[in-house]
Design a protein around this motif. Structure first.
Motif, PDB file in Angstrom:
ATOM      1  N   ALA A  29      29.043 -24.446  14.622  1.00 18.49           N
ATOM      2  CA  ALA A  29      27.977 -24.156  15.579  1.00 18.49           C
ATOM      3  C   ALA A  29      28.028 -22.715  16.081  1.00 18.49           C
ATOM      4  O   ALA A  29      27.138 -22.291  16.822  1.00 18.49           O
ATOM      5  CB  ALA A  29      28.071 -25.111  16.772  1.00 18.49           C
ATOM      6  N   ALA A  30      29.055 -21.973  15.686  1.00 15.22           N
ATOM      7  CA  ALA A  30      29.200 -20.585  16.141  1.00 15.22           C
ATOM      8  C   ALA A  30      29.014 -19.611  14.979  1.00 15.22           C
ATOM      9  O   ALA A  30      28.058 -18.846  14.934  1.00 15.22           O
ATOM     10  CB  ALA A  30      30.551 -20.388  16.811  1.00 15.22           C
ATOM     11  N   GLN A  31      29.960 -19.611  14.020  1.00 12.07           N
ATOM     12  CA  GLN A  31      29.890 -18.734  12.849  1.00 12.07           C
ATOM     13  C   GLN A  31      29.685 -17.279  13.266  1.00 12.07           C
ATOM     14  O   GLN A  31      28.703 -16.624  12.903  1.00 12.07           O
ATOM     15  CB  GLN A  31      28.784 -19.203  11.891  1.00 12.07           C
ATOM     16  N   LEU A  37      38.898  -5.012  21.283  1.00 10.14           N
ATOM     17  CA  LEU A  37      39.879  -3.970  21.568  1.00 10.14           C
ATOM     18  C   LEU A  37      40.969  -4.612  22.413  1.00 10.14           C
ATOM     19  O   LEU A  37      40.749  -4.958  23.580  1.00 10.14           O
ATOM     20  CB  LEU A  37      39.245  -2.795  22.311  1.00 10.14           C
ATOM     21  N   ALA A  38      42.121  -4.814  21.795  1.00 13.51           N
ATOM     22  CA  ALA A  38      43.252  -5.462  22.472  1.00 13.51           C
ATOM     23  C   ALA A  38      44.236  -4.408  22.958  1.00 13.51           C
ATOM     24  O   ALA A  38      44.564  -3.467  22.228  1.00 13.51           O
ATOM     25  CB  ALA A  38      43.948  -6.424  21.511  1.00 13.51           C
ATOM     26  N   ARG A  39      44.669  -4.568  24.195  1.00 11.93           N
ATOM     27  CA  ARG A  39      45.620  -3.620  24.787  1.00 11.93           C
ATOM     28  C   ARG A  39      46.717  -4.402  25.496  1.00 11.93           C
ATOM     29  O   ARG A  39      46.448  -5.431  26.132  1.00 11.93           O
ATOM     30  CB  ARG A  39      44.896  -2.695  25.764  1.00 11.93           C
ATOM     31  N   PRO A  40      47.946  -3.937  25.410  1.00 14.95           N
ATOM     32  CA  PRO A  40      49.051  -4.702  26.005  1.00 14.95           C
ATOM     33  C   PRO A  40      49.060  -4.709  27.519  1.00 14.95           C
ATOM     34  O   PRO A  40      49.605  -5.623  28.137  1.00 14.95           O
ATOM     35  CB  PRO A  40      50.298  -4.001  25.442  1.00 14.95           C
ATOM     36  N   ASP A  41      48.455  -3.702  28.130  1.00 17.11           N
ATOM     37  CA  ASP A  41      48.582  -3.538  29.578  1.00 17.11           C
ATOM     38  C   ASP A  41      47.247  -3.568  30.320  1.00 17.11           C
ATOM     39  O   ASP A  41      47.197  -3.288  31.521  1.00 17.11           O
ATOM     40  CB  ASP A  41      49.302  -2.223  29.885  1.00 17.11           C
ATOM     41  N   ARG A  42      46.170  -3.894  29.630  1.00 11.84           N
ATOM     42  CA  ARG A  42      44.856  -3.931  30.268  1.00 11.84           C
ATOM     43  C   ARG A  42      44.063  -5.104  29.715  1.00 11.84           C
ATOM     44  O   ARG A  42      44.448  -5.725  28.713  1.00 11.84           O
ATOM     45  CB  ARG A  42      44.095  -2.621  30.014  1.00 11.84           C
ATOM     46  N   ASN A  43      42.940  -5.432  30.339  1.00 13.66           N
ATOM     47  CA  ASN A  43      42.086  -6.497  29.845  1.00 13.66           C
ATOM     48  C   ASN A  43      41.559  -6.152  28.457  1.00 13.66           C
ATOM     49  O   ASN A  43      41.285  -4.984  28.153  1.00 13.66           O
ATOM     50  CB  ASN A  43      40.907  -6.720  30.794  1.00 13.66           C
ATOM     51  N   TRP A  44      41.396  -7.181  27.631  1.00 10.78           N
ATOM     52  CA  TRP A  44      40.816  -6.984  26.315  1.00 10.78           C
ATOM     53  C   TRP A  44      39.299  -6.902  26.433  1.00 10.78           C
ATOM     54  O   TRP A  44      38.707  -7.481  27.338  1.00 10.78           O
ATOM     55  CB  TRP A  44      41.200  -8.135  25.391  1.00 10.78           C
ATOM     56  N   GLN A  45      38.683  -6.184  25.496  1.00  7.90           N
ATOM     57  CA  GLN A  45      37.233  -6.004  25.521  1.00  7.90           C
ATOM     58  C   GLN A  45      36.620  -6.324  24.170  1.00  7.90           C
ATOM     59  O   GLN A  45      37.167  -5.955  23.126  1.00  7.90           O
ATOM     60  CB  GLN A  45      36.872  -4.559  25.870  1.00  7.90           C
ATOM     61  N   MET A  46      35.464  -6.991  24.201  1.00  7.26           N
ATOM     62  CA  MET A  46      34.677  -7.166  22.980  1.00  7.26           C
ATOM     63  C   MET A  46      33.807  -5.937  22.806  1.00  7.26           C
ATOM     64  O   MET A  46      33.118  -5.527  23.740  1.00  7.26           O
ATOM     65  CB  MET A  46      33.822  -8.426  23.078  1.00  7.26           C
ATOM     66  N   VAL A  47      33.839  -5.374  21.604  1.00  4.92           N
ATOM     67  CA  VAL A  47      33.092  -4.133  21.384  1.00  4.92           C
ATOM     68  C   VAL A  47      31.932  -4.305  20.402  1.00  4.92           C
ATOM     69  O   VAL A  47      31.171  -3.365  20.173  1.00  4.92           O
ATOM     70  CB  VAL A  47      34.032  -3.008  20.895  1.00  4.92           C
ATOM     71  N   GLY A  48      31.781  -5.481  19.828  1.00  8.13           N
ATOM     72  CA  GLY A  48      30.672  -5.705  18.905  1.00  8.13           C
ATOM     73  C   GLY A  48      30.867  -6.996  18.138  1.00  8.13           C
ATOM     74  O   GLY A  48      31.885  -7.671  18.288  1.00  8.13           O
ATOM     75  N   GLY A  49      29.886  -7.333  17.323  1.00  3.22           N
ATOM     76  CA  GLY A  49      30.008  -8.553  16.550  1.00  3.22           C
ATOM     77  C   GLY A  49      28.783  -8.841  15.717  1.00  3.22           C
ATOM     78  O   GLY A  49      27.851  -8.036  15.654  1.00  3.22           O
ATOM     79  N   GLY A  50      28.786  -9.991  15.063  1.00  2.00           N
ATOM     80  CA  GLY A  50      27.665 -10.384  14.230  1.00  2.00           C
ATOM     81  C   GLY A  50      27.897 -11.756  13.644  1.00  2.00           C
ATOM     82  O   GLY A  50      28.939 -12.386  13.860  1.00  2.00           O
ATOM     83  N   ARG A  51      26.937 -12.225  12.896  1.00  2.00           N
ATOM     84  CA  ARG A  51      27.016 -13.551  12.297  1.00  2.00           C
ATOM     85  C   ARG A  51      27.817 -13.525  10.999  1.00  2.00           C
ATOM     86  O   ARG A  51      27.872 -12.502  10.308  1.00  2.00           O
ATOM     87  CB  ARG A  51      25.616 -14.088  12.023  1.00  2.00           C
ATOM     88  N   VAL A  52      28.433 -14.654  10.683  1.00  2.00           N
ATOM     89  CA  VAL A  52      29.191 -14.799   9.446  1.00  2.00           C
ATOM     90  C   VAL A  52      28.837 -16.128   8.802  1.00  2.00           C
ATOM     91  O   VAL A  52      28.147 -16.967   9.387  1.00  2.00           O
ATOM     92  CB  VAL A  52      30.715 -14.749   9.685  1.00  2.00           C
ATOM     93  N   SER A  53      29.336 -16.322   7.595  1.00  2.00           N
ATOM     94  CA  SER A  53      29.360 -17.633   6.963  1.00  2.00           C
ATOM     95  C   SER A  53      30.779 -17.884   6.486  1.00  2.00           C
ATOM     96  O   SER A  53      31.363 -17.039   5.796  1.00  2.00           O
ATOM     97  CB  SER A  53      28.394 -17.717   5.769  1.00  2.00           C
TER      98      SER A  53
END
Length: 204
Positions: A29-31, A37-53
């Motif tokens: 239902a997601a795909q 952007l993962a960082r050891p000492d700060r909050n992680w951030q989503m920087v983009g995305g798209g659909r997959v199969s």
């Protein structure tokens, strides 16, 4: 974010500096693919995305894309699509020149069986036919690999999102330099991890 952190923890992997992770949710239902952007000492951030199969269930020869953390290292040499058509007039890896990221042989559930039997597949991240199959992204349709759009393929390729090891190898080995785009602009946060989760399953 929580599922990605849990997947890294399960494999005893730590984020020791700012790094980009490519995360795929195989939930039918997601795909989705998201770049984090993962960082050891700060909050992680989503920087983009798209659909997959991802892998399609109920079809003979089609595997369920496995979950876990898959490393993109210089132990395996990637390649590029030739843009040729198969017997069904489909360019399975997309247009000529599209990057194919190779994560090696992995164990996956046979999607056409009900007993959970597994087999080995070559886990790839790649584009798909731009005319016939790209419009189907967002639905399970692959034989077990992760299909992405041409635009996402180009983005990951141009900015070297998964190429931390490749850039280092290319300095000494022309075969790795030949795989990388000549017009690339490598990000300072290049990583090497493809994380595949399933948001339809309970978190352990």
């Amino acid at each position: 974010m929580a599922r990605t952190r849990a997947a890294l923890k399960a494999d005893r992997l730590a984020v020791v500096g700012p790094t980009l992770l490519v995360v795929v949710d195989r939930n039918p239902a997601a795909q989705l693919l998201v770049i984090i952007l993962a960082r050891p000492d700060r909050n992680w951030q989503m920087v983009g995305g798209g659909r997959v199969s991802t892998g399609q269930a109920g079809r003979h020869g089609y595997f369920i894309t496995p979950t876990g953390v898959f490393q993109h290292t210089d132990a395996i040499l990637d390649y590029r699509a030739e843009g040729t058509f198969n017997e069904n007039h489909i360019r399975g890896l997309g247009r000529k020149g599209m990057r194919v990221w190779d994560f090696g042989w992995v164990t996956a559930v046979k999607g056409w069986r009900s007993d959970g039997e597994t087999g080995e597949i070559r886990l790839l991240l790649h584009a798909t036919d731009p005319d016939l199959l790209e419009r189907r992204l967002g639905h399970p349709a692959s034989e077990g690999c992760v299909r992405i759009s041409a635009a996402m393929n180009t983005f990951l390729d141009k900015y070297g999102v998964l190429d931390a090891d490749y850039e280092a190898a290319a300095a000494d080995d022309p075969s790795y330099e030949a795989v990388l785009r000549p017009d690339r602009t490598p990000t300072a946060f290049a990583g090497r991890m493809l994380v595949i989760i399933d948001s339809s399953m309970p978190m352990s």
